[in-house]
Motif scaffolding. Structure first.
Motif, PDB file in Angstrom:
ATOM      1  N   ALA A 233      31.820  38.506  32.160  1.00  0.00           N
ATOM      2  CA  ALA A 233      31.609  37.670  33.344  1.00  0.00           C
ATOM      3  C   ALA A 233      32.950  37.199  33.905  1.00  0.00           C
ATOM      4  O   ALA A 233      33.183  37.258  35.121  1.00  0.00           O
ATOM      5  N   ALA A 234      33.842  36.730  33.030  1.00  0.00           N
ATOM      6  CA  ALA A 234      35.154  36.279  33.487  1.00  0.00           C
ATOM      7  C   ALA A 234      35.955  37.435  34.075  1.00  0.00           C
ATOM      8  O   ALA A 234      36.656  37.275  35.088  1.00  0.00           O
ATOM      9  N   LEU A 235      35.870  38.617  33.454  1.00  0.00           N
ATOM     10  CA  LEU A 235      36.584  39.779  33.970  1.00  0.00           C
ATOM     11  C   LEU A 235      36.073  40.156  35.353  1.00  0.00           C
ATOM     12  O   LEU A 235      36.861  40.405  36.279  1.00  0.00           O
ATOM     13  N   THR A 236      34.758  40.206  35.521  1.00  0.00           N
ATOM     14  CA  THR A 236      34.178  40.543  36.831  1.00  0.00           C
ATOM     15  C   THR A 236      34.563  39.499  37.876  1.00  0.00           C
ATOM     16  O   THR A 236      34.945  39.831  39.010  1.00  0.00           O
ATOM     17  N   TYR A 237      34.450  38.228  37.488  1.00  0.00           N
ATOM     18  CA  TYR A 237      34.808  37.123  38.391  1.00  0.00           C
ATOM     19  C   TYR A 237      36.277  37.239  38.810  1.00  0.00           C
ATOM     20  O   TYR A 237      36.617  37.210  40.002  1.00  0.00           O
ATOM     21  N   GLY A 238      37.169  37.404  37.801  1.00  0.00           N
ATOM     22  CA  GLY A 238      38.601  37.466  38.104  1.00  0.00           C
ATOM     23  C   GLY A 238      38.980  38.680  38.927  1.00  0.00           C
ATOM     24  O   GLY A 238      39.784  38.586  39.867  1.00  0.00           O
ATOM     25  N   LEU A 239      38.438  39.846  38.589  1.00  0.00           N
ATOM     26  CA  LEU A 239      38.774  41.072  39.343  1.00  0.00           C
ATOM     27  C   LEU A 239      38.299  40.967  40.792  1.00  0.00           C
ATOM     28  O   LEU A 239      38.978  41.432  41.713  1.00  0.00           O
TER      29      LEU A 239
END
Length: 692
Positions: A233-239
């Protein structure tokens, strides 16, 4: 000289050959066999027998020599083996001394050990219950597909299918349904993650809210593949934010940097490198904005942990065995496994297992062995071997126990005395020269016999060729004469019958013309005087006209000719008459050997290196063993059905020569009973300004 009388063997052979070759052919074949027999006897008596006798005498004259090793050399061999074993023990004693203080204090620095100790590939700590605590934790049990709730699986599958068909709203609803169909936290989180990722495409704000809520969950479970849902979730949010500009990009990079930092501090589960994959993806994005020193720290640690994960996965079964071995505090225990050597040590309630890679360890020992042998006695050679290795000619044998009880150091003589070495060299040279002479003579005999057989066979084929050509010429001439006399004597019934006689005369004349052209071309090819006028030619009109010429003959044979040539074929470089002859010969063969009721196909298409032309039939096919020889002159397939067909055996030879003279290549694809396809390529017309 009086003629030689036939003996009983000659008469028997004549009767046997006469059944298939006829009286004349039987006499000719008998003559060929006699020539071969005389050649074989002469070659054997004059070449093989003398060489065999010389070889036997040479081999019998070579004495068997044995070089005895002296006592001093045996002692030096023992010194080499003992020193290697001693150096191995001292190496691990130094490792134990280096490790003991940090082991007692339970402050083992795994990264420093991996950097400083050669062949060390892993260091693992286990608690009193046998659970791994460093550098990884115990393996995580992931959900098994067959045990997942059916309602959740159906909703997830439906969401995936809908998303694949770009039906995003319905897919979002399906994932929402999946998240409420179960109370298993990992499954709920996975469904919400999928829903949040799709919401980004439809309602960015709503999607970011869902992803942010998942990313903030510090107790986030792992989904089916082993990824932490909060990390994804954090990776998707950040990207997503980092792909923008301005303030959103800065915020996205900060989220990704926190993610990299969290995973860097985290202890990964054993056998599950997924956290590293997430860290790698985030690190790739934020690397340009990171402090160089911090970036190197993250990248070095990531590489080491992924490498350690990979190596751990290869020795996981060994770790399971050694973690429960009893080890007394303050001592070290060595366990030799198939892939690794394990050094076990205990500090209070913590068991440490240090794994040394067998391959790296043996390579290191191999270098030490070579150096030791060269230092003590360069005339000796030493090597590592397992306990079941043969011990022939071994001067010394030393076990590497207790460190590596399954390995031994074997010392053998590398260079015996100079005299023995010279004798061996001379003996080998004599043996080699003698054997090579015998082998060369044998190969020469086989080659000479093969050449003679080939020449005799070719002579017989030439004789058969003359008879076949005579028959082939007589057949159309007879037909022309009969039809002409019928017309001359007005024996025809009506105009239609008369026209049929005219057509037959023309067809036989064309057949006769093709035969004469083939014979003349073959003669030119044999003399090496054949030339071609190669120029740019439109291929479709040439192929269509040639097919039209052969259409009636094909139809009369019960195998209609179909043409499949596209209009957009580019022009090719060729001699129009020569390529016409190639196609005529191939179609004629297809008519001759194709199956009645079948179809003959002429097609052309663009190929990587030119234009590919193919002629296919539905006939009896060509045996695999004959496919490499059918382009040789005079060669015909040795089957009764083929021999019954008329043919000179030079048509395909001419075809191959013409195609190769144009810079193309020709081949055949066939299976017995399934027909044959002959195909050749022609080079394209060279655009102006690009030719030589």
């Amino acid at each position: 000289m009086a003629p030689r009388k036939l003996n009983s063997l000659d008469r028997f052979l004549l009767r046997l050959l006469g059944r298939t070759r006829g009286p004349g052919g039987a006499v000719r074949d008998l003559h060929y066999m006699q020539e071969i027999f005389r050649f074989s006897i002469s070659f054997t008596l004059l070449v093989i027998a003398p060489l065999g006798l010389l070889t036997t005498l040479a081999l019998e004259s070579i004495e068997t020599e044995t070089v005895a090793n002296e006592v001093s050399r045996n002692e030096r061999a023992k010194r080499i083996a003992s020193r290697v074993q001693l150096e191995l023990v001292e190496t691990f004693e130094r490792f134990e001394l280096q490790l003991s203080p940090s082991l007692v204090a339970n402050t083992v620095d795994i990264n420093r050990l991996l950097d400083e100790v050669p062949a060390l590939r892993g260091a693992y700590a286990f608690d009193a219950d046998g659970g791994m605590v460093a550098p990884f934790t115990n393996p995580v049990e992931l959900p098994v597909e067959d045990t997942l709730p059916m309602a959740w699986r159906k909703a997830m599958d439906r969401g995936l299918n809908l998303a694949t068909r770009d039906n995003i709203p319905a897919a979002i609803d399906a994932y929402a349904e999946a998240s409420t169909s179960t109370d298993v936290p990992s499954l709920v989180a996975e469904a919400l993650l999928m829903r949040g990722q799709l919401l980004l495409q439809q309602n960015e704000r709503a999607g970011l809210v869902v992803l942010d809520r998942l990313a903030q969950d510090r107790t986030s479970p792992r989904e089916r593949r082993g990824f932490v849902v909060a990390d994804l979730a954090a990776l998707t949010y950040g990207l997503h934010l980092a792909s923008k500009t301005g303030t959103p990009r800065v915020e996205g990079l900060a989220i990704l940097e926190r993610l990299v930092k969290d995973i860097h501090k985290r202890t990964w589960p054993s056998g599950l490198p997924n956290d590293g994959f997430v860290q790698r993806r985030a690190l790739d994005v934020i690397s340009p904005s990171l402090d160089p020193a911090l970036r190197r720290l993250y990248e070095t640690d990531l590489r080491r942990r992924l490498s350690l994960q990979f190596w751990s996965s290869t020795v996981f079964d060994e770790l399971d065995r050694v973690r429960n071995r009893p080890v007394t505090a303050g001592t070290f225990t060595y366990v030799d496994e198939p892939k690794s050597l394990w050094v076990l040590g205990r500090a209070a309630e913590t068991l440490w297992a240090f794994g040394f890679d067998h391959d790296a360890l043996t390579k290191q020992l191999g270098r030490s062995i070579v150096e030791t042998a060269n230092e003590i006695d360069p005339d000796l050679t030493a090597a590592l071997a397992s306990s079941d290795a043969p011990f022939a000619d071994v001067l010394a044998r030393q076990s590497l126990a207790p460190i590596l009880p399954e390995l031994f150091v074997l010392v053998r003589p590398a260079d015996p005395t100079a005299l023995a070495q010279d004798r061996r060299r001379q003996r080998f040279a004599r043996q080699f020269i003698t054997l090579m002479a015998f082998i060369a003579a044998g190969l020469g005999a086989l080659l000479a016999a093969r050449l003679v057989l080939r020449e005799l066979d070719e002579a017989r084929q030439k004789a058969d060729f003359a008879a076949i050509v005579s028959h082939e010429l007589r057949s159309p001439i007879t037909q022309i004469r009969l039809k002409g006399e019928a017309l001359q004597l007005d024996l025809t019934v009506d105009d239609q019958d008369r026209q049929a006689h005219y057509d037959a005369i023309v067809a036989q004349a064309e057949r006769l013309s093709r035969l004469v052209d083939n014979v003349l071309d073959f003669a030119s090819i044999e003399r090496g005087s054949k030339t071609y006028a190669i120029k740019s030619v439109a291929l479709k009109p040439l192929l269509t006209l040639t097919a039209r010429t052969m259409a009636d003959e094909a139809r009369a044979a019960g195998a209609p000719l179909r043409v499949n040539v596209p209009d957009h074929l580019p022009r090719v470089m060729c001699d129009r008459d020569a390529i016409t002859q190639v196609v005529l010969n191939l179609i004629s063969n297809a008519i001759k050997y194709g199956a009645s009721g079948g179809v003959i196909t002429l097609e052309a298409q663009l190929a990587p290196k030119g234009v590919r032309v193919a002629v296919a039939d539905n006939g009896q096919g060509i045996p695999k063993e004959s496919q490499d020889r059918i382009f040789e002159h005079y060669y015909r397939v040795a089957s009764t059905s083929v021999r019954k067909k008329r043919g000179t055996g030079i048509g395909l030879t001419i075809v191959r020569y013409i195609v190769e003279a144009h810079g193309g290549n020709i081949g055949v694809t066939s299976s017995p009973g399934e027909g044959a396809t002959f195909h050749f390529t022609l080079p394209l017309e060279t655009p102006r300004g690009q030719g030589a």
